[in-house]
Design an enzyme around this catalytic site. Structure first.
Site: not given
Ligand SMILES: Cc1ncc(COP(=O)(O)O)c(C=O)c1O
Length: 324
Positions: A158-160
């Site tokens: 996840a590109k969090s």
């Protein structure tokens, strides 16, 4: 480079002035890092402005949001159109594109579900991230003393926003030690990735990159470079890479939306290969830049033109423009 502070930002479907695109200090994302985002690019090509792999970026945004149980009422086509609309509203020819989905204002606590899911799209101008010279000469990097997130802690796929606290620690250490970039290991001590780049090595003509299980972000440039390498006849494998394998590689290079394809010329002060951009890196750079500059047929359908009608009237080589 500081923002000029002008232009329009898309916020929940409305285009508003840059200076008015604000949130309250009690907004959940400010306290708990509860956001997922994307970083894509729009390039000036001979056929007009084109976003590189817009679909793939917006799909990854949706997937990052799903992992964090954030439901935003926009489908893939809606996201793509929102990005294009924002570029047109800002009359940008080439830009970096930053869509973000975040937990908004309602109440503060670890449980984010009480807060609304909001979204924004902002754009700014961005050149070569590590400098034009780095694209030709390569960069000197070090292996960080910080590791990437362990599996099943913060999800690396996840590109969090939260993941970038780890990136910032590593980046600050690199800067303090006089390096502009670094390579991080996963918690098992194998190669993971850079701050905003995936990594590849070349040994005896074969190309290797760490798998998703090595705590990496599944980069869209990584996927593009693997595809281009296979198109060029190279063997590409995803496998676990021990740290020392990089030291004895013939070539090492970073890939990412920001770094594009950047050679690494030394790691921990050990020269990699000849200490210059190697032939495989150069071939992949050429192929990659030919695609993003619209100089070769877009056989994989990776370019989304901002003004499709204008693009259809121009053939790839009729207008000089983009970068060399
Ligand atoms: C941690 C990290 N790894 C890899 C990448 C490269 O991914 P992409 O090629 O999709 O930009 C990025 C950039 O988004 C990143 O932040």
């Amino acid at each position: 480079m500081a923002f000029p502070g002008t232009g329009k930002i898309w916020m929940n479907g409305t285009l508003i002035d840059w200076k008015d695109a604000n949130v309250h200090i009690a907004t959940h994302v400010i306290h708990y890092g509860s956001a997922v985002f994307e970083g894509a690019r729009c390039y000036a090509t001979p056929r007009g402005s084109a976003c590189f792999r817009l679909d793939a970026h917006m799909r990854r945004l949706q997937q990052s949001a799903k992992i964090y149980r954030m439901d935003y009422n926009l489908d893939l086509a809606g996201w793509n159109e929102a990005v294009l609309e924002t570029i047109r509203a800002n009359d940008m020819k080439a830009c970096y594109i930053r869509p973000i989905v975040y937990r908004g204002y309602d109440s503060l606590g670890v449980n984010p579900l009480t807060c609304p899911v909001d979204a924004a799209i902002l754009l700014w101008e961005w050149g070569a991230y590590l400098g034009k010279e780095a694209l030709e000469e390569g960069v000197d990097v070090k292996v960080s003393s910080w590791s990437r997130m362990a599996p099943n802690t913060l999800p690396a796929m996840a590109k969090s926003a939260a993941n970038y606290a780890n990136s910032a620690l590593i980046k600050m250490e690199a800067l303090a030690d006089g390096y502009s970039e670094w390579i991080a290991l996963d918690v098992a001590g194998n190669i993971s990735e850079g701050s905003g780049q995936n990594i590849f090595m070349v040994r005896d003509g074969a190309i290797v990159t760490p798998p998703l299980g090595s705590s990496i972000l599944g980069g869209i440039t990584r996927d593009s470079v693997m595809t281009l390498a296979r198109d060029l006849g190279y063997t590409v494998t995803e496998s676990v890479i021990p740290r020392e394998a990089l030291y004895i590689a013939d070539e090492v290079f970073f890939v990412g939306t920001a770094a594009e394809v950047t050679p690494v010329r030394s790691i921990d002060k050990l020269k990699i290969g000849s200490g210059k951009r190697g032939p495989v890196t150069q071939a992949l750079q050429q192929a990659f830049f030919a695609v993003i500059n619209g100089e070769m047929p877009d056989t994989h359908g990776w370019l989304t033109y901002v003004y499709p009608a204008e693009a259809s009237l121009r053939s790839p080589r009729t207008v000089a423009g983009a970068r060399s």
